[in-house]
Design a protein around this motif. Sequence first.
Motif, PDB file in Angstrom:
ATOM      1  N   GLY A 113      88.896 -11.652  18.548  1.00 50.36           N
ATOM      2  CA  GLY A 113      88.017 -10.620  19.080  1.00 50.36           C
ATOM      3  C   GLY A 113      86.986 -11.118  20.067  1.00 50.36           C
ATOM      4  O   GLY A 113      86.280 -10.303  20.673  1.00 50.36           O
ATOM      5  N   SER A 114      86.890 -12.432  20.280  1.00 48.28           N
ATOM      6  CA  SER A 114      85.938 -12.954  21.259  1.00 48.28           C
ATOM      7  C   SER A 114      86.324 -12.496  22.663  1.00 48.28           C
ATOM      8  O   SER A 114      87.482 -12.620  23.077  1.00 48.28           O
ATOM      9  CB  SER A 114      85.904 -14.486  21.214  1.00 48.28           C
ATOM     10  OG  SER A 114      85.365 -14.951  19.995  1.00 48.28           O
ATOM     11  N   ARG A 115      85.344 -11.971  23.406  1.00 50.89           N
ATOM     12  CA  ARG A 115      85.583 -11.517  24.784  1.00 50.89           C
ATOM     13  C   ARG A 115      85.523 -12.720  25.717  1.00 50.89           C
ATOM     14  O   ARG A 115      84.630 -13.563  25.608  1.00 50.89           O
ATOM     15  CB  ARG A 115      84.548 -10.473  25.181  1.00 50.89           C
ATOM     16  CG  ARG A 115      84.764  -9.881  26.578  1.00 50.89           C
ATOM     17  CD  ARG A 115      83.729  -8.797  26.868  1.00 50.89           C
ATOM     18  NE  ARG A 115      83.975  -7.619  26.053  1.00 50.89           N
ATOM     19  CZ  ARG A 115      83.030  -6.865  25.519  1.00 50.89           C
ATOM     20  NH1 ARG A 115      81.753  -7.184  25.683  1.00 50.89           N
ATOM     21  NH2 ARG A 115      83.348  -5.809  24.805  1.00 50.89           N
ATOM     22  N   ILE A 116      86.474 -12.778  26.668  1.00 54.32           N
ATOM     23  CA  ILE A 116      86.598 -13.934  27.543  1.00 54.32           C
ATOM     24  C   ILE A 116      86.890 -13.492  28.969  1.00 54.32           C
ATOM     25  O   ILE A 116      87.184 -12.323  29.240  1.00 54.32           O
ATOM     26  CB  ILE A 116      87.726 -14.885  27.061  1.00 54.32           C
ATOM     27  CG1 ILE A 116      89.085 -14.158  27.126  1.00 54.32           C
ATOM     28  CG2 ILE A 116      87.446 -15.398  25.653  1.00 54.32           C
ATOM     29  CD1 ILE A 116      90.275 -15.051  26.886  1.00 54.32           C
ATOM     30  N   PHE A 117      86.831 -14.435  29.889  1.00 57.27           N
ATOM     31  CA  PHE A 117      87.319 -14.291  31.269  1.00 57.27           C
ATOM     32  C   PHE A 117      88.793 -14.674  31.241  1.00 57.27           C
ATOM     33  O   PHE A 117      89.140 -15.793  30.865  1.00 57.27           O
ATOM     34  CB  PHE A 117      86.523 -15.242  32.166  1.00 57.27           C
ATOM     35  CG  PHE A 117      86.982 -15.328  33.606  1.00 57.27           C
ATOM     36  CD1 PHE A 117      86.213 -14.764  34.618  1.00 57.27           C
ATOM     37  CD2 PHE A 117      88.148 -16.002  33.961  1.00 57.27           C
ATOM     38  CE1 PHE A 117      86.606 -14.871  35.948  1.00 57.27           C
ATOM     39  CE2 PHE A 117      88.550 -16.109  35.281  1.00 57.27           C
ATOM     40  CZ  PHE A 117      87.765 -15.539  36.279  1.00 57.27           C
ATOM     41  N   LEU A 118      89.666 -13.751  31.643  1.00 60.21           N
ATOM     42  CA  LEU A 118      91.096 -14.023  31.641  1.00 60.21           C
ATOM     43  C   LEU A 118      91.690 -13.554  32.963  1.00 60.21           C
ATOM     44  O   LEU A 118      91.758 -12.357  33.242  1.00 60.21           O
ATOM     45  CB  LEU A 118      91.779 -13.316  30.470  1.00 60.21           C
ATOM     46  CG  LEU A 118      93.293 -13.530  30.342  1.00 60.21           C
ATOM     47  CD1 LEU A 118      93.624 -15.006  30.142  1.00 60.21           C
ATOM     48  CD2 LEU A 118      93.866 -12.696  29.184  1.00 60.21           C
ATOM     49  N   GLY A 128      89.347 -10.331  29.027  1.00 56.30           N
ATOM     50  CA  GLY A 128      90.369 -10.489  28.006  1.00 56.30           C
ATOM     51  C   GLY A 128      89.738 -10.762  26.659  1.00 56.30           C
ATOM     52  O   GLY A 128      88.506 -10.792  26.518  1.00 56.30           O
ATOM     53  N   TYR A 129      90.595 -10.988  25.674  1.00 58.34           N
ATOM     54  CA  TYR A 129      90.129 -11.226  24.308  1.00 58.34           C
ATOM     55  C   TYR A 129      90.999 -12.272  23.626  1.00 58.34           C
ATOM     56  O   TYR A 129      92.179 -12.438  23.959  1.00 58.34           O
ATOM     57  CB  TYR A 129      90.170  -9.924  23.486  1.00 58.34           C
ATOM     58  CG  TYR A 129      89.214  -8.881  23.999  1.00 58.34           C
ATOM     59  CD1 TYR A 129      87.914  -8.797  23.519  1.00 58.34           C
ATOM     60  CD2 TYR A 129      89.608  -7.982  24.997  1.00 58.34           C
ATOM     61  CE1 TYR A 129      87.028  -7.846  24.011  1.00 58.34           C
ATOM     62  CE2 TYR A 129      88.732  -7.041  25.498  1.00 58.34           C
ATOM     63  CZ  TYR A 129      87.444  -6.967  24.998  1.00 58.34           C
ATOM     64  OH  TYR A 129      86.567  -6.041  25.492  1.00 58.34           O
ATOM     65  N   VAL A 130      90.410 -12.966  22.668  1.00 56.22           N
ATOM     66  CA  VAL A 130      91.184 -13.836  21.792  1.00 56.22           C
ATOM     67  C   VAL A 130      91.897 -12.939  20.788  1.00 56.22           C
ATOM     68  O   VAL A 130      91.256 -12.177  20.060  1.00 56.22           O
ATOM     69  CB  VAL A 130      90.286 -14.847  21.068  1.00 56.22           C
ATOM     70  CG1 VAL A 130      91.111 -15.680  20.078  1.00 56.22           C
ATOM     71  CG2 VAL A 130      89.582 -15.750  22.075  1.00 56.22           C
ATOM     72  N   ASP A 140      94.046  -6.878  30.146  1.00 53.71           N
ATOM     73  CA  ASP A 140      94.623  -5.891  31.063  1.00 53.71           C
ATOM     74  C   ASP A 140      94.861  -6.527  32.427  1.00 53.71           C
ATOM     75  O   ASP A 140      93.923  -6.842  33.161  1.00 53.71           O
ATOM     76  CB  ASP A 140      93.676  -4.695  31.188  1.00 53.71           C
ATOM     77  CG  ASP A 140      94.253  -3.571  32.025  1.00 53.71           C
ATOM     78  OD1 ASP A 140      95.398  -3.707  32.511  1.00 53.71           O
ATOM     79  OD2 ASP A 140      93.566  -2.544  32.197  1.00 53.71           O
ATOM     80  N   ALA A 141      96.136  -6.706  32.778  1.00 52.40           N
ATOM     81  CA  ALA A 141      96.470  -7.354  34.048  1.00 52.40           C
ATOM     82  C   ALA A 141      96.116  -6.486  35.247  1.00 52.40           C
ATOM     83  O   ALA A 141      95.969  -7.004  36.364  1.00 52.40           O
ATOM     84  CB  ALA A 141      97.947  -7.721  34.078  1.00 52.40           C
ATOM     85  N   VAL A 157      90.899 -19.326  32.821  1.00 54.97           N
ATOM     86  CA  VAL A 157      90.345 -18.799  31.571  1.00 54.97           C
ATOM     87  C   VAL A 157      88.942 -19.363  31.387  1.00 54.97           C
ATOM     88  O   VAL A 157      88.727 -20.574  31.532  1.00 54.97           O
ATOM     89  CB  VAL A 157      91.215 -19.177  30.355  1.00 54.97           C
ATOM     90  CG1 VAL A 157      90.619 -18.591  29.066  1.00 54.97           C
ATOM     91  CG2 VAL A 157      92.652 -18.709  30.536  1.00 54.97           C
ATOM     92  N   GLY A 158      88.000 -18.486  31.075  1.00 53.31           N
ATOM     93  CA  GLY A 158      86.632 -18.920  30.809  1.00 53.31           C
ATOM     94  C   GLY A 158      86.125 -18.311  29.509  1.00 53.31           C
ATOM     95  O   GLY A 158      86.418 -17.154  29.210  1.00 53.31           O
ATOM     96  N   ILE A 159      85.374 -19.095  28.747  1.00 55.47           N
ATOM     97  CA  ILE A 159      84.823 -18.616  27.475  1.00 55.47           C
ATOM     98  C   ILE A 159      83.321 -18.838  27.466  1.00 55.47           C
ATOM     99  O   ILE A 159      82.851 -19.954  27.740  1.00 55.47           O
ATOM    100  CB  ILE A 159      85.486 -19.322  26.279  1.00 55.47           C
ATOM    101  CG1 ILE A 159      86.972 -18.980  26.220  1.00 55.47           C
ATOM    102  CG2 ILE A 159      84.808 -18.929  24.971  1.00 55.47           C
ATOM    103  CD1 ILE A 159      87.699 -19.509  25.007  1.00 55.47           C
ATOM    104  N   PRO A 160      82.536 -17.789  27.142  1.00 57.40           N
ATOM    105  CA  PRO A 160      81.097 -17.949  27.008  1.00 57.40           C
ATOM    106  C   PRO A 160      80.738 -18.403  25.589  1.00 57.40           C
ATOM    107  O   PRO A 160      81.316 -17.919  24.612  1.00 57.40           O
ATOM    108  CB  PRO A 160      80.576 -16.531  27.268  1.00 57.40           C
ATOM    109  CG  PRO A 160      81.661 -15.654  26.723  1.00 57.40           C
ATOM    110  CD  PRO A 160      82.964 -16.384  26.948  1.00 57.40           C
TER     111      PRO A 160
END
Length: 401
Positions: free
Chosen positions: A224-229, A234-236, A267-268, A292-295
């Motif tokens: 559920g972690s929100r990420i840069f995809l 995107g989400y994990v 969502d592409a 991919v980036g994660i805060p």
Amino acid sequence: MRTLAEINEKIQRGSAIVRTAEEVKAQVAEIGVAATAKLVDVVTTGTFEPMESSGAVLNLGQTDPPIKIRQCWVDGVPAYAGFGAVDLYLGASQVVEYPGGSEPLDHDDRESPDARQRQRGGGHVIEDLIAGRSVTLRALGQVTDCYPRSSFETSITRDTINQFYLFNPRNLYQNFIVGVNGGDRPLFTYLGALQPQLGNAVFSNPGAISPLLNDPDLQLIGIGSRIFLGGGIGYVAWEGTQHFPLQKRLPNRTPIGPASTLALIGDAKQMDARWVRGCYFRGYGASLMLGVGIPLPVLSEEVIAHCAVQDQDLVAPIVDFSIPRRVRPTFGLVNYAQLKSGKLTIDGKVVRVAPLASLYLSRQVAVELKHWIEAGTFTLTEAVAAIPNDRAFIPQDMRGM
């Protein structure tokens, strides 16, 4: 020190202090962990590297009369159609079906249009769709009373289909290996070309700026972690395939080789082709370069202590690909500062080194995500469940054969 809700309130007010992982490492060197932790609210991490265990789900919408697709090709690349009638899964590493195979035989002709077409894979089709380009689609159906149509051909774009999202079973390896070739002939691998007699070395992880190396026990990252995809949100979704958190670790908790992985979804239609690029490795096949980036929310000093890790504090095994076994011999461990210097010494020989990841674009992912958070367009999410930390790695040893 602070809660996630408090951080999100600051993001929405435009007062959150956000730093990239590189900026935090420099700040810790200047003022220390405790002072940095008091100052910084969010640390952004990033990578741009090949992630071949990726793919896209597409829903085409029904034809008239309806069709139950059982075989399908998108720009010549086979897509899996073994579930819903017009649902497809397009794997990034699937290669185009082409007479004579997918790899041109003539080395000197690799740049011809014919050769480039043979090197096309699912990653390239996904990139084209994200970029808004049109791709051809050919489908064969199983004829039934409710699905009487047997075939159709058309062109599609991201705007003429219903769902188009990435679902990637294995992304973001937490550390990886360094590939070398101690044999007598060139080898063409998922790390690219490895020259004989230790002619070169290749590594794929961007090191100290990589997302999972800044949260080594995945205390901040969960389902559920929100990420840069890929330039979108995107989400994990789950643990990744080959997730191996029990890998041996250094005292700083970072693994000495491949360890945790994540399954990601997004969502592409929101993504940007700058961050999603099809690629091809000669003699190996197609793949996908993905940003991919994660805060990481700074909830305690421990978060900053982990984010302070430097390239010299991270190691990876040097693996000899000339031995065709699952467990290959190694030439020991090397730290990422040595790898990024461009050369290392193996058995007394100086070997040139190159990264497979783009270190520049990995940094830019972290910067882009920082800008999103500072602008208040990206807030952080609480994980709904933790990523398992007890998964062993189970190989297949041909039991009973």
